[in-house]
Write a protein that holds these residues in place. Sequence first.
Motif, short mmCIF file in Angstrom:
data_model
loop_
_atom_site.label_atom_id
_atom_site.label_comp_id
_atom_site.label_asym_id
_atom_site.label_seq_id
_atom_site.Cartn_x
_atom_site.Cartn_y
_atom_site.Cartn_z
N THR A 255 41.58 47.66 45.73
CA THR A 255 42.34 47.02 44.66
C THR A 255 42.49 45.52 44.95
O THR A 255 42.60 45.12 46.10
CB THR A 255 43.73 47.67 44.54
N VAL B 100 40.53 43.11 45.11
CA VAL B 100 39.50 42.38 45.86
C VAL B 100 38.73 41.42 44.96
O VAL B 100 38.07 40.51 45.43
CB VAL B 100 38.56 43.35 46.60
N PRO C 25 37.41 42.18 50.97
CA PRO C 25 38.17 40.93 51.02
C PRO C 25 37.78 40.15 52.27
O PRO C 25 37.27 40.74 53.23
CB PRO C 25 39.62 41.41 51.12
N TRP D 238 42.66 41.06 55.41
CA TRP D 238 43.77 41.82 54.83
C TRP D 238 44.81 40.92 54.16
O TRP D 238 45.29 41.20 53.06
CB TRP D 238 44.43 42.70 55.89
N GLU E 150 44.47 38.08 52.75
CA GLU E 150 43.99 37.57 51.47
C GLU E 150 44.05 38.65 50.39
O GLU E 150 44.38 38.37 49.24
CB GLU E 150 42.56 37.03 51.61
N LEU E 151 43.76 39.89 50.76
CA LEU E 151 43.85 40.98 49.79
C LEU E 151 45.29 41.14 49.30
O LEU E 151 45.54 41.26 48.10
CB LEU E 151 43.35 42.30 50.41
N ARG F 188 46.14 38.27 46.95
CA ARG F 188 45.52 38.42 45.63
C ARG F 188 46.27 39.46 44.78
O ARG F 188 46.46 39.25 43.59
CB ARG F 188 44.04 38.82 45.76
N ALA G 8 44.18 50.92 49.49
CA ALA G 8 43.22 49.91 49.94
C ALA G 8 42.85 50.10 51.41
O ALA G 8 41.69 49.92 51.79
CB ALA G 8 43.79 48.50 49.71
N LEU H 177 38.99 50.49 52.56
CA LEU H 177 38.36 49.58 53.52
C LEU H 177 37.73 50.36 54.68
O LEU H 177 36.67 49.96 55.19
CB LEU H 177 39.38 48.56 54.05
#
Length: 185
Positions: free
Chosen positions: A14, A16, A125, A128, A130-131, A134, A153, A157
């Motif tokens: 989710t 990404v 991503p 982590w 950054e995910l 976002r 997520a 991953l």
Amino acid sequence: MDDAAGAYVISGPTAVGKGTVVAALKKRYPQVYVSVSVTTRPPRSGEIDGVHYFFVDDPTFDHLIAADGLLEWAVVHGVHRYGTPRQAVQEKLAAGIPTILEIDLQGARQVRTSLPDARQIFIAPPDWAELVRRLHFRGTETEEEMSRRLATARQELAAEGEFDCIIANVTVEKTVDELVKFIGL
């Protein structure tokens, strides 16, 4: 474009940026067909039925399953169902048109059976943090929904090794460039 003809599954966790990347690919290569999924979730602000998703009720989704009208389907984030309509994908593939299926991990796994020749691409991503950023920046989910999506997520991953290709979505442009190379457009 004959070399690129075929089905390509694009999956990843989710938030990404799968949708953004696929939209940018479609803008650059309008001849590519992007499958429109069906879902039982309500539309988000700005989403258009038949463009972003086909928004249906539970009985309609049940009918699609019973009629073998979906290549794959899954309950996503433990709440709503999503699926890929079979007929449109089969028609595009029969016509030799490169076809993108932007779907979750569960759907990608099912497509390995229903479309075994489909190439599978995982959008990851950069990291982590950054995910999480976002997902928060998107602002479309409650805190409870974000927690549920982040738990999913982590599982998604962990499955990136199942895919034919892994592309880190650092920037949309670079990610699309990598997709173009992999697909052969």
